[in-house]
Design a protein around this motif. Structure first.
Motif, PDB file in Angstrom:
ATOM      1  N   GLN B   6       0.714  -1.018  -0.081  1.00  0.00           N
ATOM      2  CA  GLN B   6      -0.063   0.179   0.153  1.00  0.00           C
ATOM      3  C   GLN B   6       0.889   1.141  -0.132  1.00  0.00           C
ATOM      4  O   GLN B   6       1.826   1.027   0.657  1.00  0.00           O
ATOM      5  CB  GLN B   6      -0.924   0.023   1.445  1.00  0.00           C
ATOM      6  CG  GLN B   6      -1.963  -0.897   1.468  1.00  0.00           C
ATOM      7  CD  GLN B   6      -2.690  -0.943   2.406  1.00  0.00           C
ATOM      8  OE1 GLN B   6      -2.871  -1.886   3.223  1.00  0.00           O
ATOM      9  NE2 GLN B   6      -3.368   0.347   2.854  1.00  0.00           N
ATOM     10  N   CYS B  23      -3.092   0.301  -3.561  1.00  0.00           N
ATOM     11  CA  CYS B  23      -2.919  -0.994  -3.126  1.00  0.00           C
ATOM     12  C   CYS B  23      -2.403  -1.929  -4.447  1.00  0.00           C
ATOM     13  O   CYS B  23      -3.343  -2.042  -5.248  1.00  0.00           O
ATOM     14  CB  CYS B  23      -4.133  -1.574  -2.635  1.00  0.00           C
ATOM     15  SG  CYS B  23      -3.765  -3.392  -1.987  1.00  0.00           S
ATOM     16  N   TRP B  34     -11.375  -4.239   1.136  1.00  0.00           N
ATOM     17  CA  TRP B  34     -10.717  -2.780   2.008  1.00  0.00           C
ATOM     18  C   TRP B  34     -11.122  -2.997   3.543  1.00  0.00           C
ATOM     19  O   TRP B  34     -12.685  -2.993   3.600  1.00  0.00           O
ATOM     20  CB  TRP B  34     -11.026  -1.846   1.261  1.00  0.00           C
ATOM     21  CG  TRP B  34     -10.207  -1.336   0.143  1.00  0.00           C
ATOM     22  CD1 TRP B  34     -10.591  -1.565  -1.166  1.00  0.00           C
ATOM     23  CD2 TRP B  34      -8.993  -0.754   0.270  1.00  0.00           C
ATOM     24  NE1 TRP B  34      -9.515  -1.061  -2.038  1.00  0.00           N
ATOM     25  CE2 TRP B  34      -8.583  -0.499  -1.313  1.00  0.00           C
ATOM     26  CE3 TRP B  34      -8.077  -0.173   0.849  1.00  0.00           C
ATOM     27  CZ2 TRP B  34      -7.197  -0.152  -1.559  1.00  0.00           C
ATOM     28  CZ3 TRP B  34      -6.968   0.551   0.661  1.00  0.00           C
ATOM     29  CH2 TRP B  34      -6.484   0.348  -0.522  1.00  0.00           C
ATOM     30  N   ARG B  36     -11.162  -1.033   7.436  1.00  0.00           N
ATOM     31  CA  ARG B  36     -10.865   0.222   8.252  1.00  0.00           C
ATOM     32  C   ARG B  36     -10.758  -0.335   9.630  1.00  0.00           C
ATOM     33  O   ARG B  36     -11.223  -1.252  10.071  1.00  0.00           O
ATOM     34  CB  ARG B  36     -11.907   1.114   8.145  1.00  0.00           C
ATOM     35  CG  ARG B  36     -12.028   2.415   9.289  1.00  0.00           C
ATOM     36  CD  ARG B  36     -12.930   3.286   9.322  1.00  0.00           C
ATOM     37  NE  ARG B  36     -12.778   4.142  10.696  1.00  0.00           N
ATOM     38  CZ  ARG B  36     -13.312   5.393  10.751  1.00  0.00           C
ATOM     39  NH1 ARG B  36     -13.777   5.954   9.638  1.00  0.00           N
ATOM     40  NH2 ARG B  36     -13.059   6.043  11.624  1.00  0.00           N
ATOM     41  N   ALA B  63     -14.014   2.745  -3.943  1.00  0.00           N
ATOM     42  CA  ALA B  63     -13.177   1.810  -4.130  1.00  0.00           C
ATOM     43  C   ALA B  63     -13.220   1.089  -5.573  1.00  0.00           C
ATOM     44  O   ALA B  63     -14.215   0.965  -5.953  1.00  0.00           O
ATOM     45  CB  ALA B  63     -12.885   0.624  -3.495  1.00  0.00           C
ATOM     46  N   SER B  72      -5.452  -1.896  -6.865  1.00  0.00           N
ATOM     47  CA  SER B  72      -6.867  -1.180  -6.287  1.00  0.00           C
ATOM     48  C   SER B  72      -6.556   0.016  -5.763  1.00  0.00           C
ATOM     49  O   SER B  72      -5.433   0.369  -5.104  1.00  0.00           O
ATOM     50  CB  SER B  72      -7.355  -2.204  -5.366  1.00  0.00           C
ATOM     51  OG  SER B  72      -8.713  -1.848  -4.710  1.00  0.00           O
ATOM     52  N   LEU B  74      -8.376   3.316  -3.379  1.00  0.00           N
ATOM     53  CA  LEU B  74      -9.298   3.933  -2.346  1.00  0.00           C
ATOM     54  C   LEU B  74      -9.385   5.128  -2.519  1.00  0.00           C
ATOM     55  O   LEU B  74      -8.432   5.877  -1.890  1.00  0.00           O
ATOM     56  CB  LEU B  74      -9.102   3.271  -1.100  1.00  0.00           C
ATOM     57  CG  LEU B  74     -10.299   3.769   0.017  1.00  0.00           C
ATOM     58  CD1 LEU B  74     -11.489   3.013  -0.131  1.00  0.00           C
ATOM     59  CD2 LEU B  74      -9.804   3.174   1.391  1.00  0.00           C
ATOM     60  N   TYR B  87      -6.159   2.097   7.094  1.00  0.00           N
ATOM     61  CA  TYR B  87      -7.212   1.287   6.036  1.00  0.00           C
ATOM     62  C   TYR B  87      -6.167   0.310   5.519  1.00  0.00           C
ATOM     63  O   TYR B  87      -4.908   0.615   5.269  1.00  0.00           O
ATOM     64  CB  TYR B  87      -7.397   2.451   4.874  1.00  0.00           C
ATOM     65  CG  TYR B  87      -8.510   3.438   5.600  1.00  0.00           C
ATOM     66  CD1 TYR B  87      -8.213   4.480   6.155  1.00  0.00           C
ATOM     67  CD2 TYR B  87      -9.892   3.358   5.239  1.00  0.00           C
ATOM     68  CE1 TYR B  87      -9.126   5.474   6.532  1.00  0.00           C
ATOM     69  CE2 TYR B  87     -10.617   3.943   5.766  1.00  0.00           C
ATOM     70  CZ  TYR B  87     -10.230   5.347   6.514  1.00  0.00           C
ATOM     71  OH  TYR B  87     -11.424   6.018   6.864  1.00  0.00           O
ATOM     72  N   CYS B  89      -6.001  -2.781   2.763  1.00  0.00           N
ATOM     73  CA  CYS B  89      -6.254  -3.723   1.814  1.00  0.00           C
ATOM     74  C   CYS B  89      -6.002  -4.925   1.898  1.00  0.00           C
ATOM     75  O   CYS B  89      -4.810  -5.399   2.536  1.00  0.00           O
ATOM     76  CB  CYS B  89      -5.898  -3.239   0.150  1.00  0.00           C
ATOM     77  SG  CYS B  89      -3.865  -3.186  -0.076  1.00  0.00           S
TER      78      CYS B  89
END
Lengths: 119, 116
Positions: B6, B23, B34, B36, B63, B72, B74, B87, B89
């Motif tokens: 990330q 990610c 994803w 949190r 996302a 990916s 976010l 956060y 992934c």
């Protein structure tokens, strides 16, 4: 519906002691996992199980053992605790991918975590 | 071996600004999650992305997944203080129908702080 329940939430162990972290889920999930999270890091897989009687090692299995005698329970045993095992432990469960409708089958449920300190 | 990276690892944002967390992952996968995490808490599921081109939005978070690029994102729109958290992934290696057994490989996490 309790979801994934872990006990204890907090524990302090002395070096060389042993203990078991308990994990129970009431969603009839076949797949269960144990992860550990070290400070400032992502989670790493310790062990996993795809059904009662079936377990396998993850990325960081050394110093741990698991068993899966029922669908609901997946305890994690620490033998001869070491300071390197100080971490937060998360249990998780899910249905096998593709066995239920797309939206539900891919949800992974995590427990609240168990904070373990080895001194 | 699947590796998930990330960036950035630390993100300090002003309220009202937009930003993106990236990610990247190293092997084939079409399943990405994803999460949190608030301090001292468990993981809260944000998004499950299950195919190339998947895009999901919830509030100020969106996302997306590009399986060809193994990437990916976010995206945070008009950040507010309540979004301050870490956060993560996480990727399930391989393609759906394979033998990965749903095992997740996590990124290191992005610590997001939103300030006035």
């Amino acid at each position: 519906n309790a979801g994934v329940t872990q006990t204890p939430k907090f524990r302090i162990l002395k070096i060389g002691q042993s203990m078991t972290l308990q994990c129970t889920q009431d969603m009839n999930h076949n797949y269960m996992y144990w992860y550990r999270q070290d400070p400032g890091m992502g989670l790493k897989l310790i062990y996993y199980s795809v059904g009662a009687g079936i377990t396998d090692k993850g990325e960081v299995p050394n110093g741990y053992n698991v068993s899966r005698s029922t669908t609901e329970d997946f305890p994690l045993r620490l033998e001869l605790a070491a300071p390197s095992q100080t971490s937060v432990y998360f249990c998780a469960s899910r249905h096998p991918p593709g066995t239920v409708s797309l939206g539900i089958g891919n949800t992974i449920y995590f427990g609240e975590g168990s904070w373990l300190t080895v001194v | 071996e699947l590796k998930v990276e990330q960036n950035p690892l630390f993100l300090s944002m002003q309220e009202g600004k937009n930003y993106t967390i990236y990610c990247n992952y190293s092997t084939t996968s079409d399943r990405l999650y994803w999460y949190r995490q608030d301090p001292g808490k468990s993981l809260e599921s944000l998004f499950v992305l299950l195919s190339n081109g998947a895009v999901k939005q919830e509030g100020r978070l969106m996302a997306s997944l590009d399986t060809k690029a193994r990437l990916s994102t976010l995206h945070i729109t008009a950040a507010v203080h309540d979004l301050s958290a870490t956060y993560f992934c996480a990727v399930v290696g391989g393609l759906a129908g394979g033998t990965s057994y749903g095992k997740l490989t996590f990124g290191q996490g992005t610590i997001l702080t939103v300030h006035p």
